[in-house]
Design a protein around this motif. Structure first.
Motif, short mmCIF file in Angstrom:
data_model
loop_
_atom_site.label_atom_id
_atom_site.label_comp_id
_atom_site.label_asym_id
_atom_site.label_seq_id
_atom_site.Cartn_x
_atom_site.Cartn_y
_atom_site.Cartn_z
N ALA A 100 7.59 -5.67 11.50
CA ALA A 100 9.01 -5.76 11.83
C ALA A 100 9.79 -4.71 11.05
N PHE A 101 10.76 -4.11 11.73
CA PHE A 101 11.68 -3.17 11.10
C PHE A 101 13.07 -3.47 11.63
N ARG A 102 13.97 -3.76 10.69
CA ARG A 102 15.34 -4.10 11.07
C ARG A 102 16.27 -2.99 10.61
N LEU A 103 17.13 -2.56 11.52
CA LEU A 103 18.07 -1.47 11.25
C LEU A 103 19.48 -1.96 11.49
N ASP A 104 20.37 -1.69 10.55
CA ASP A 104 21.79 -2.01 10.73
C ASP A 104 22.60 -0.99 9.92
N ALA A 137 13.93 -3.53 6.17
CA ALA A 137 15.30 -3.54 6.67
C ALA A 137 16.05 -2.38 6.03
N GLY A 169 9.00 -7.79 6.79
CA GLY A 169 9.34 -6.53 7.43
C GLY A 169 10.36 -5.76 6.61
N PHE A 183 22.08 -0.84 15.37
CA PHE A 183 21.32 -1.97 14.84
C PHE A 183 20.21 -2.34 15.80
N SER A 184 19.23 -3.07 15.28
CA SER A 184 18.09 -3.50 16.09
C SER A 184 18.12 -4.99 16.25
N ASP A 185 17.63 -5.45 17.40
CA ASP A 185 17.42 -6.87 17.65
C ASP A 185 16.19 -6.99 18.54
N PRO A 186 15.75 -8.19 18.88
CA PRO A 186 14.52 -8.32 19.68
C PRO A 186 14.55 -7.56 21.00
N THR A 222 19.91 -0.95 5.82
CA THR A 222 21.30 -1.28 6.10
C THR A 222 22.20 -0.36 5.30
#
Length: 629
Positions: free
Chosen positions: A394-398, A350, A348, A425-428, A352
């Motif tokens: 999936a895409f994760r952001l922070d 990310a 995925g 930020f992202s989480d489940p 940051t």
């Protein structure tokens, strides 16, 4: 169908009609002792939207083992197809021939494709091919080239200016080579050459087949890409590329350089614009490396660096924002600085880093544009394919976002300068937030009243759309300060009245809304207070305040309800007084003063109620009530 003659000499006529098309076929020949049919196709004509016509009799010979067609010349698609020979037997197929001035538009018309271009392109070509079934090999050549005409894009409406367009295939038992050449009057050219090594036969070609190829391209613009982009977005750049490759489609090895210059991207609807820039790339050992990357905005720029592995697409890109103006519209201007990283680890994306808002002005128009209801779904048939993103990706952001000293917001009655910092930020569980945003200086306007914001803090420690609230907004007089405090969170705000010195809520509201106490308050002012109480306070607190106002006036009830229109002037205020245990007398008047009514309600029994009204519209009603459990 009509058949006449003898076994060794006969004529066959076949006619078929379907919708708007008509086929007529005539053959003449006979069967010999083998048996083998040998003769001529004397007439072949297809009439209708895509007509075909045989120009001269063609020789046809066929038996159980082999079939041969020769001298088969067809006129159609605006040109001519000449099959000099087509020979088929169990050992393979052999054919040679030529095509002259065939119109590409006529060839594509029966497919009924929705293409992003129109064309008057005419093609020439020839072939000489021999397929060996036992060896599964193809010998010979095939070439097709432009004779005249051009391709014209629909959006933007522009001709490519084709001068050269050619495709050539040369095949031996061990390799097949394909070459594509294209050149335009605008200075664009593409020269691609690819060779596939045939080790196990044509039917065994797959993603593991060894390849070698090279590409030399120079495109002064990319306007043709607009047909592939969402509506409203435009992309243009000058592309140069020199690439070579070996290996296979499954495991390629690519080397070379590519560059994009004079990059321009525009999305006017969102105020996004890249006014210039360049991107220089190097491919070496299956890795794409950004040697130099710069995107120039309306102000400021973005610097790019990093790379990507071509085998698994793992990537690590750094984006440095230098006072980059991300958007500029009449209601929205945002300028950013900071460092971010965009990474792909095989599972995925990310994003940051830290971004500082150097300057921002955000406004919400007083009258927002109309929008469709949530239950309306628009399906666009012209939506480009391949744009849907799977939810499983999936895409994760922070990101840490810092608000600078020149961050302003105006809308919904608020005019303020903002400050603070927020981690998004992202989480489940979804998009989350940590930090706080505060009003450094600001005012809030509602009900013809302007309040100074003494304290305004949004604290984030959970879902990004539900921060906790800590707000104090006041209106100051010579010896009195009144206002509202807001606590709770965005989804369940808790609003209460504030004053210094302390006083009853009805007095607080009067000073807040009217600028004076309850003494000498007129009926329309009481209605305005009622409206303010309903809008500012929770339902229970609003009811309590209404009762307090009614007690101050010496009446039993006071209320405000919506009128026939949508603005405040049509709202109807009502005051009521109970004159006995069963009777209530009330007076109603609209805020614009055009409608008044006196109403008497008498509860005759527990189920029967009598209502009499006098005013612009007089009436008498008897109402019977039935209760259902």
């Amino acid at each position: 169908m009509q058949l006449s003659g003898r076994r060794d000499a006969h004529d066959l006529t076949l006619q078929a009609v379907e919708a708007t098309q008509r086929l007529e076929l005539k053959l003449a020949g006979g069967l010999d002792d083998r048996p083998r049919w040998q003769g001529e196709i004397r007439q072949l004509e297809l009439s209708g939207p895509h007509p075909l016509r045989l120009l001269a009799p063609a020789s046809l010979r066929a038996d159980a083992d082999e079939q041969r067609l020769a001298g088969f010349r067809l006129q159609g698609a605006g040109g001519e197809l000449d099959i000099v020979e087509l020979f088929h037997r169990a050992e393979g197929v052999r054919s040679n021939g030529a095509l002259r001035e065939l119109a590409l538009a006529d060839l594509l018309a029966p497919l009924k494709l929705d293409l992003p271009f129109t064309t008057d392109l005419r093609l020439d070509g020839d072939w000489n091919l021999d397929y060996d079934t036992q060896r599964d090999s193809l010998l010979g050549h095939l070439q097709i080239q432009r004779r005249s005409g051009d391709l014209r894009l629909r959006s933007p409406a522009q001709a490519l200016g084709l001068e050269t367009l050619a495709v050539q295939l040369d095949s031996t038992r061990t390799e097949a080579r394909t070459r594509v050449r294209m050149a335009t009057s605008r200075g664009a050219h593409v020269d691609a050459d690819a060779t596939a090594l045939i080790e196990r036969g044509l039917r065994q070609l797959d993603a593991r087949t060894p390849l070698r190829w090279q590409l030399d391209a120079n495109l002064p613009d990319l306007l043709f890409t607009r047909a592939l982009l969402p509506p409203g977005i435009s992309l243009d750049a000058a592309l140069q590329a020199k690439l070579t490759g070996e290996g296979s489609l499954a495991t390629p090895r690519i080397e070379g350089t590519a560059s994009l210059g004079n990059i321009r991207i525009r999305y006017p609807q969102e105020g996004v614009a890249i006014t210039g820039g360049e991107l220089r790339l190097r491919l070496d050992e299956n890795r794409l490396q950004v040697e130099q990357g710069k995107l120039q905005g309306q102000q400021g720029r973005i610097l790019l660096s990093g790379g990507m592995a071509l085998q698994d697409y793992r990537s690590d890109l750094e984006l440095v924002f230098e006072q980059f103006e991300a958007t500029r519209r009449a209601d929205r201007q945002v300028q950013l600085s900071g460092n971010t990283r965009l990474q792909f680890d095989g599972t995925g994306l990310a994003l940051t880093g830290t971004l500082k808002v150097d300057r921002a002005r955000l406004e919400i128009p007083e009258a927002s544009r109309p929008s469709l209801s949530d239950d309306v779904i628009v399906i666009r048939n012209d939506a480009p394919a391949g744009r849907l993103v799977s939810k499983s990706q999936a895409f994760r952001l922070d990101l840490r976002i810092e608000l600078g000293e020149r961050t302003y917001f105006k809308g919904a009655g608020l005019d303020a300068r903002l400050g603070g910092a927020l981690r998004v930020f992202s989480d489940p569980r979804g998009l989350r937030g940590e930090g706080s945003i505060q009003v450094e200086q600001g005012r809030f306007s509602a009900y013809a009243t302007t309040l100074d914001i003494k304290r305004g803090i949004l604290r984030f420690n959970g879902p990004i759309d539900n921060p906790s609230l800590d707000i104090l907004a006041v209106r100051t007089f010579s010896e009195i300060t009144v206002g509202v405090t807001v606590g709770g969170n965005v989804q369940r705000p808790l609003v209460s009245l504030y004053s210094d010195p302390d006083m009853q809520d009805s007095e607080k509201l009067a000073w807040l809304v009217l600028g004076h106490g309850l003494d000498g308050t007129g009926q329309q002012e009481f209605a305005l207070m009622q409206l303010a109480a309903s809008g500012l306070l929770a339902q229970g607190e609003s009811v309590n305040l209404q009762a307090s106002i009614a007690e101050t006036l010496g009446i039993d009830s006071i209320s405000l309800r919506a009128g026939d229109g949508e603005d405040l002037s049509t709202a109807v205020g009502s005051v009521g007084k109970r004159i006995s245990a069963r009777a209530t007398l009330s007076y109603e008047q609209s805020m614009d003063g055009l409608n008044q009514a006196v109403k008497l309600i008498y509860q005759l029994t527990r189920r029967i109620r009598l209502e009499a009204q006098a005013g612009q519209r007089s009436s008498f009603d008897a109402i019977y009530t039935i209760d259902y459990d």
